[in-house]
Design a protein around this motif. Structure first.
Motif, short mmCIF file in Angstrom:
data_model
loop_
_atom_site.label_atom_id
_atom_site.label_comp_id
_atom_site.label_asym_id
_atom_site.label_seq_id
_atom_site.Cartn_x
_atom_site.Cartn_y
_atom_site.Cartn_z
N ARG A 91 33.49 45.01 37.22
CA ARG A 91 34.08 46.21 37.49
C ARG A 91 35.59 45.88 36.99
NH1 ARG A 91 35.04 45.50 44.14
NH2 ARG A 91 36.80 44.04 43.89
N THR A 92 36.43 46.92 36.88
CA THR A 92 37.74 47.10 36.40
C THR A 92 38.57 47.58 37.39
OG1 THR A 92 36.94 47.46 34.20
CG2 THR A 92 39.20 47.81 34.37
N GLY A 93 39.30 46.56 37.91
CA GLY A 93 40.12 46.94 39.23
C GLY A 93 41.55 47.54 38.56
N ARG A 94 42.13 48.65 39.55
CA ARG A 94 43.34 49.33 39.33
C ARG A 94 44.67 48.17 39.34
NH1 ARG A 94 43.18 54.79 39.45
NH2 ARG A 94 41.09 55.73 39.78
N ASP A 95 44.79 47.35 40.24
CA ASP A 95 45.71 46.74 40.67
C ASP A 95 46.32 45.59 39.66
OD1 ASP A 95 43.28 45.53 41.73
OD2 ASP A 95 44.86 43.77 41.80
N TYR A 96 47.71 45.09 40.08
CA TYR A 96 48.04 44.12 39.06
C TYR A 96 47.39 42.96 38.92
CZ TYR A 96 51.62 40.84 37.20
OH TYR A 96 52.10 39.93 36.46
N THR A 97 46.66 42.30 39.89
CA THR A 97 46.15 41.00 39.86
C THR A 97 44.92 41.41 38.92
OG1 THR A 97 46.65 40.55 42.15
CG2 THR A 97 44.81 39.41 41.25
N SER A 98 44.20 42.58 38.85
CA SER A 98 43.25 42.74 38.14
C SER A 98 43.46 42.93 36.66
CB SER A 98 42.53 44.31 38.33
OG SER A 98 41.92 44.45 39.70
N GLU A 99 44.70 43.33 36.50
CA GLU A 99 45.41 43.20 35.05
C GLU A 99 45.41 41.95 34.45
OE1 GLU A 99 45.76 45.97 32.91
OE2 GLU A 99 44.60 46.93 34.56
N VAL A 100 45.98 41.14 35.31
CA VAL A 100 46.13 39.58 35.04
C VAL A 100 44.61 39.00 34.67
CG1 VAL A 100 47.07 37.25 35.76
CG2 VAL A 100 48.31 39.30 36.44
N MET A 101 43.79 39.25 35.45
CA MET A 101 42.53 38.62 35.25
C MET A 101 41.90 38.99 33.99
SD MET A 101 42.01 36.37 37.76
CE MET A 101 40.25 36.07 37.35
N ARG A 102 41.98 40.43 33.69
CA ARG A 102 41.40 40.70 32.49
C ARG A 102 42.24 39.99 31.17
NH1 ARG A 102 42.70 47.13 32.23
NH2 ARG A 102 41.97 46.92 30.28
N LYS A 103 43.33 39.89 31.37
CA LYS A 103 44.02 39.06 30.19
C LYS A 103 43.68 37.49 29.95
CE LYS A 103 48.12 42.33 30.42
NZ LYS A 103 49.62 42.22 30.85
N LEU A 104 43.06 37.04 30.93
CA LEU A 104 42.42 35.94 30.63
C LEU A 104 41.38 35.72 29.86
CD1 LEU A 104 42.90 34.38 34.53
CD2 LEU A 104 44.36 33.94 32.53
N SER A 105 40.56 36.82 29.53
CA SER A 105 39.45 37.04 28.94
C SER A 105 40.08 36.95 27.29
CB SER A 105 38.50 38.26 28.93
OG SER A 105 38.11 38.08 30.22
N ARG A 106 39.41 36.29 26.29
CA ARG A 106 39.89 36.03 25.11
C ARG A 106 39.34 37.18 24.01
NH1 ARG A 106 41.75 30.81 23.61
NH2 ARG A 106 43.15 30.26 25.21
N HIS A 107 38.15 37.64 24.25
CA HIS A 107 37.54 38.69 23.45
C HIS A 107 37.25 39.92 23.97
CE1 HIS A 107 36.77 34.91 20.83
NE2 HIS A 107 36.14 34.46 22.07
#
Length: 227
Positions: free
Chosen positions: A71-87
């Motif tokens: 899933r794709t969260g709306r909050d700030y923590t979710s945005e940080v977690m998304r950026k940890l993915s490389r591709h």
């Protein structure tokens, strides 16, 4: 002379007060939310949420036990977690699907305000994917046989029953605490060893490590309207 000066001062003071009053009213008008616009926004949000739940309900018909749910969260923590993915930075959270007594659940590890006791959770699929906290979700399936799927589900339930806590240190080497992608990684590890991501000599499991591999197929990817 003094009378004229007093009169001039009073006149200027009144003009300044009037000018300030006009400017304040103008500013208040600009900052006030138009009720009609607010109403339209609320109606739009309601319609988008209703449509999203239809998408969620339709999608769950495609889910099988052992599937990877993202899933794709709306909050700030979710945005940080998304950026940890490389591709592929689409998703921020993950879990394992399990059909139990005609209900579809998702086992997942989560911390923060959403989970005060920090223990592994088992939530209904509709709650896991809900549009109020998420922008969309994805369903992915590993190429496992029935025996492997059974073992994966047994691992997920074992971790859940053990009350594994969320790992705020994101330490892949420990098993007494786990973060979301680590939980999935270790549940499926007996059947499939996945690659990890390394940043500053620290290895961790990024979200895209879970689904960007030959042994995982995309079943459905949903983006909610208005997101």
């Amino acid at each position: 002379m003094i009378y004229r000066l007093q009169y001039s001062f009073i006149k200027r003071w009144l003009c300044c007060c009037l000018l300030f009053f006009v400017m304040a009213c103008h500013a208040q008008k600009e900052n006030t939310i138009d009720p009609d616009i607010a109403k339209k926004d609320s109606v739009t949000e309601y319609k988008n949420a209703a449509l999203a739940f239809v998408q969620i309900n339709n999608a769950q018909q495609s889910v099988q036990s052992g599937d990877l749910i993202l899933r794709t969260g709306r909050d700030y923590t979710s945005e940080v977690m998304r950026k940890l993915s490389r591709h592929d930075k689409t998703y921020s959270h993950c879990g394992i699907a399990s059909i139990e007594n005609d209900s579809l659940f998702v086992y997942h590890a989560i911390g923060g305000e959403w989970n005060p006791d920090q223990k592994l959770r088992r939530d209904l699929f509709t709650l896991f994917c809900n549009p109020y906290e998420n922008r969309g979700f994805g369903i992915y399936r590993y190429s496992f046989n029935n025996k492997q799927k059974k073992e994966i589900l047994q691992n997920a339930r074992k971790f859940y029953k053990a009350g594994i806590m969320f790992d705020m240190q994101f330490n892949l080497d420990t098993d007494d605490r786990m973060y979301c992608s680590e939980f999935v990684y270790k549940a499926i590890k007996p059947a499939l060893v996945l690659k990890t991501t390394t940043i500053n000599h620290i290895a961790f499991v990024a979200i895209d490590n879970l689904f960007l591999n030959a042994g995982c197929n995309e079943i459905k990817r949903v983006r909610f309207q208005g997101n």
